[in-house]
Design an enzyme around this catalytic site. Structure first.
Site: not given
Length: 462
Positions: A355, A361, A352, A297
C-alpha cells in the site's frame, strides 16, 4: 480465544456426550472420594475456557494489496479459527469467493471507482453481476455489493455524478436476476464528508455533497440497504494529540464529554462519531432510524512514521482489543441509539506491504502475512507460516490478486483502508481472558476417564 462456532458446536456435542456418560457412570460408584474427584474433573472439562465466547460478531476487511499474503485456501482456516462469519473484499476476487464456498462466511464484494462510468449502463451492470456475483451463489454467501468507495471525498464531479446511477443499475441487474432479496447494494463514505469538528458531536452535511447524499439516502430507504461510514478516531488523535485525550479514543477510563444539545454523555470517540453521523442523516430529513447506519471501517495502526503520533502496537492492541471487548461482548447501542445493534467493521485482516502512503497504511492488520497476530488481543492465528511461503498471491497491475476472464469490468482491485475503504468479517472474542491451551481440556478428559477406570479396580465402600 477465537473459536469457529460450527466447529465448536460439534466439539461440544462430542465432549458433552462423553462427559455425560462419565458423569452418570460416576453416580453408580460407591467410592465417594473418587466420585468427588471425577465430579471436579467433569466440571473443569465442561466449563473449560475453550467454550467461553462472546455472543455477538463484529466485522473485518480483507484487503490484498501485498505480495506476501497466503493464498485464499490458507486464509479460510485462519478466518474460521477466529469465528469469522462476514468478510468484505475490495474487489470480487474469484479465487477468494471459490475458496470460501460452503463455509457459511458472508461476503461483501466491491466494484471500484474506476468502473462507475461503465456500470451506470444497465447492460454493463448486468454483465458485471453475471460475471462476478451470480456464478458464486449460493455456495458462497455474497450478501452485498459495495459500488464505489469514498467517492464524494474526491471532489470529482464526474465521478460523483456516476455513483448513484451505477448503484441503481447494479440494483436493477440484481432485480432482473431475482437476487435483490439476497444481495443488497451500497457504497461507503468517509467521515470527512461531514463537517469536521472536535468533539465530533452535532454535525451537518456541507452544501456541496448534500444533494448527492440525500439522493443516496433515498436509495437506501427504498432498497433497505445500509448507509456505510468509515470512521477512524486515530485520525483525530494523530492530527491533534495534545488536545484529543488518548484514553478517549482508546476506550479507556476517562471523564468523557457531554453533548450540550442532547445532554448525552460519551466516554469514547467512536460512539460520538457514530451519533454524529446519525445527527447528519437526520439533518437531511431521515428520522427514526429510517436508514441503518453502519461503520464500514475502523482500526488503529501498529506502526507509523515519526510524525504519526500514537501508531504503536500497544495502542493498536488497546483500540481493537477494547473495541472487540466493549462492542462485541454484550455492549449494544450508542447514547443516541441505545437499543440499536452495533455493526462495526474492523480494518483489517492483514498488514499489506504494497500500500502507498505513510507507514501506518501498511500496518493496520490484526495479523501478519504468516498468520501470526500482529499483537495479542485475545486470539491466536493458525500458523500459516509453513503453508504461505510458497503460495502468496501476486497483485495485478491495479494492486489486487483478483483476476477475471470476463470482458466486462472486473471487481474493483483497490484495497481500502484509512484513506479509502469499507469492510466486513465477524469475529467472536474473549479478549482479556487468558484461556487454557486448547489441548488442556482434552487432557483433563483423558485423566477423567483414566480415574474412572481406576475406580472400577478399587474396593467399594460399604
Amino acid at each position: 480465544m477465537m473459536i469457529d462456532r460450527h466447529f465448536m458446536k460439534q466439539k461440544m456435542e462430542t465432549k458433552e456426550a462423553g462427559c455425560c456418560c462419565c458423569f452418570f457412570t460416576l453416580l453408580r460408584l460407591h467410592n465417594h472420594r473418587i466420585s468427588s474427584l471425577l465430579l471436579i474433573l467433569f466440571v473443569v472439562v465442561v466449563v473449560s475456557p475453550e467454550f467461553i465466547t462472546c455472543a455477538a460478531p463484529i466485522a473485518i476487511n480483507y484487503g490484498q494489496i501485498a505480495n506476501n499474503l497466503p493464498s485464499p485456501e490458507y486464509v479460510v482456516p485462519l478466518v474460521k479459527s477466529i469465528g469469522a462469519t462476514r468478510l468484505k473484499l475490495y474487489d470480487a476476487d474469484p479465487t477468494v469467493l471459490k475458496a470460501f464456498a460452503n463455509t457459511g462466511v458472508e461476503f461483501i464484494v466491491s466494484l471500484g471507482n474506476q468502473y462507475l462510468s461503465k456500470t451506470r449502463d444497465p447492460k454493463q451492470a448486468l454483465a458485471w453481476v453475471k460475471a462476478n456475483v451470480q456464478p458464486f451463489l449460493p455456495a458462497t454467501r455474497i450478501t452485498c455489493i459495495a459500488v464505489g468507495n469514498e467517492v464524494l471525498t474526491f471532489n470529482d464531479t464526474f465521478l460523483s455524478s456516476n455513483l448513484l446511477p451505477a448503484m441503481q443499475s447494479v440494483y436493477s441487474a440484481l432485480c432482473s436476476l431475482n437476487l435483490q432479496d439476497k444481495v443488497s447494494v451500497t457504497t461507503a463514505h468517509s467521515l470527512a464528508v461531514l463537517q469536521t469538528s472536535y468533539p465530533p458531536l452535532r454535525r451537518q452535511v456541507p452544501p456541496g455533497p448534500r444533494p448527492c447524499l440525500t439522493a443516496i439516502l433515498n436509495f437506501h430507504l427504498k432498497t433497505g440497504s445500509p448507509f456505510l461510514i468509515n470512521a477512524y478516531p486515530y485520525f483525530a488523535y494523530k492530527a491533534n494529540p495534545k488536545q484529543v485525550p488518548l484514553e478517549f479514543v482508546l476506550f479507556q477510563p476517562n471523564p468523557g464529554i457531554l453533548d450540550p444539545a442532547t445532554n448525552l454523555h460519551y466516554d469514547n470517540m467512536l460512539f460520538a462519531q457514530i451519533d454524529a453521523v446519525h445527527s447528519a442523516v437526520e439533518s437531511l430529513g431521515f428520522k427514526d432510524d429510517a436508514v441503518c447506519v453502519q461503520i464500514s471501517e475502523t482500526g488503529w495502526p501498529s506502526k507509523g512514521d515519526a510524525d504519526e503520533a500514537g501508531a504503536t502496537p500497544e495502542n493498536a492492541k488497546k483500540y481493537n482489543g477494547n473495541l472487540i471487548n466493549k462492542l462485541v461482548c454484550g455492549k449494544k447501542g450508542t447514547p443516541m441509539r441505545p437499543n440499536a445493534d452495533l455493526n462495526i467493521y474492523v480494518f483489517a485482516l492483514f498488514n499489506e506491504n504494497m500500500k502507498s502512503g505513510p507507514t501506518s497504511e501498511r500496518n493496520y492488520g490484526l495479523f501478519k502475512p504468516d498468520g501470526s497476530p500482529a499483537y495479542y488481543i485475545g486470539f491466536n492465528g493458525t500458523g500459516l507460516l509453513s503453508t504461505s511461503s510458497n503460495t502468496s498471491t501476486t497483485p495485478s497491475s491495479t494492486g489486487s490478486s483478483s483476476t477475471s476472464s470476463s470482458s466486462v469490468p472486473p471487481g474493483s482491485s483497490s484495497s481500502g483502508g484509512p484513506t479509502s475503504s469499507t469492510g466486513y468479517l465477524s469475529i467472536t472474542s474473549d479478549a482479556g481472558l487468558h484461556a487454557l491451551p486448547s489441548a488442556v481440556p482434552h487432557l483433563l478428559l483423558m485423566i477423567c476417564w483414566l480415574v474412572l477406570l481406576l475406580a472400577f479396580q478399587l474396593p467399594r465402600e460399604h
